[in-house]
Scaffold this active site. Structure first.
Site, PDB file in Angstrom:
ATOM      1  N   ASP A   1       0.530  -1.961   0.169  1.00  0.00           N
ATOM      2  CA  ASP A   1      -0.112   0.169   0.043  1.00  0.00           C
ATOM      3  C   ASP A   1       1.017   1.196  -0.456  1.00  0.00           C
ATOM      4  O   ASP A   1       1.986   1.355   0.109  1.00  0.00           O
ATOM      5  CB  ASP A   1      -0.711   0.017   1.309  1.00  0.00           C
ATOM      6  CG  ASP A   1      -2.577  -0.712   1.639  1.00  0.00           C
ATOM      7  OD1 ASP A   1      -2.177  -1.161   0.298  1.00  0.00           O
ATOM      8  OD2 ASP A   1      -2.568  -1.535   2.204  1.00  0.00           O
TER       9      ASP A   1
HETATM   10  N1  URA Z   1      -1.314  -5.899   3.611  1.00  0.00           N
HETATM   11  C1  URA Z   1      -1.989  -4.844   3.760  1.00  0.00           C
HETATM   12  O1  URA Z   1      -2.909  -4.189   3.888  1.00  0.00           O
HETATM   13  N2  URA Z   1      -1.339  -4.135   3.432  1.00  0.00           N
HETATM   14  C2  URA Z   1      -0.024  -4.217   2.386  1.00  0.00           C
HETATM   15  O2  URA Z   1       0.449  -2.951   1.684  1.00  0.00           O
HETATM   16  C3  URA Z   1       0.273  -5.206   2.622  1.00  0.00           C
HETATM   17  C4  URA Z   1       0.045  -6.467   2.926  1.00  0.00           C
END
Ligand code: URA
Length: 233
Positions: A101
């Site tokens: 993310d």
């Molecule tokens: N889980 C999440 O919520 N975000 C990420 O970036 C990776 C795993």
């Protein structure tokens, strides 16, 4: 310099005898000119079979980046945000394997090896991913166990996971979370399912590959051993 028939054979065109036939038939050019039987070439020559370059293989490149938050895990962003590509300066057309993310940091692999990237992200081949998550409040033992056994996110139960509490006080808890799947926003949604909000998330390992001492924004090339490890997963 290499004999042209050997050069062609070494690049998988066929046996030397078959390559001689192709040369004799005028199907092979060297630097744009129809090649002659018995001639020699070097890697810098442009050798083509029926107009398509032979030996034009892109060198495969494997990079481990410490993605900082504030970068998107794509090659280009429609909203004009910074992408992980802004951090990596190598002469190859790389793309990220999987995603993190915008506000997640940590280990991200980038490569131009499409076959490996596809294999690593295929749900059947998902490899363990380890995260450090800081969540608001206290994670109770029953919540921790629920996360390990599987919680329902987006209508489906998550696969078994490992959740270890590393430290905490009455305001927040730091956990190590190991998951096998790679669903969208998975870690955040898992905690949401037990009523907890992730304040900070960092991926520290993918399989046996670890972030180690890399600082945010830094990257390194994978060692041959690490590349082999990924290919054999
Ligand atoms: N889980 C999440 O919520 N975000 C990420 O970036 C990776 C795993």
């Amino acid at each position: 310099m290499t004999r042209l028939n050997k050069y062609l054979a070494d690049h998988g065109v066929g046996s030397r005898r078959e390559c001689d036939k192709l040369i004799a038939d005028g199907a092979v050019t060297v630097n744009g000119k129809v090649a002659a039987l018995g001639m020699s070439v070097s890697e810098s020559d442009h050798v083509a079979l029926n107009g398509k370059r032979v030996g034009d293989k892109q060198k495969l490149c494997y990079i481990l980046l410490h993605k900082p938050k504030g970068y998107v895990t794509t090659v280009k962003d429609d909203l004009g945000r910074k992408t992980v590509m802004d951090l990596v300066h190598v002469n190859a057309r790389l793309y990220p394997v999987g995603r993190l993310d915008y506000d997640t940091e940590g280990l991200l692999i980038l490569t131009n090896d499409g076959a490996l990237a596809n294999r690593l992200t295929h749900p059947r081949n998902e490899v363990d991913k380890t995260y450090i998550a800081r969540i608001s409040g206290i994670l109770t033992e029953s919540e921790r166990l629920a996360l390990e056994r599987g919680v329902v996110i987006d209508g489906t139960k998550t696969a078994p996971a490992t959740v270890r509490i590393l430290s905490g006080d009455s305001h927040r808890t730091r956990c190590e979370v190991k998951i096998h799947e790679g669903r969208n926003h998975q870690v955040k949604k898992m905690f949401q399912a037990v009523g907890k909000e992730v304040e900070f998330l960092k991926r520290v390992a993918v399989g046996e590959l670890r972030l180690g001492g890399l600082k945010r924004g830094e990257y390194r090339f994978l060692t041959e051993k690490e590349t082999e490890y990924l290919k054999n997963l």
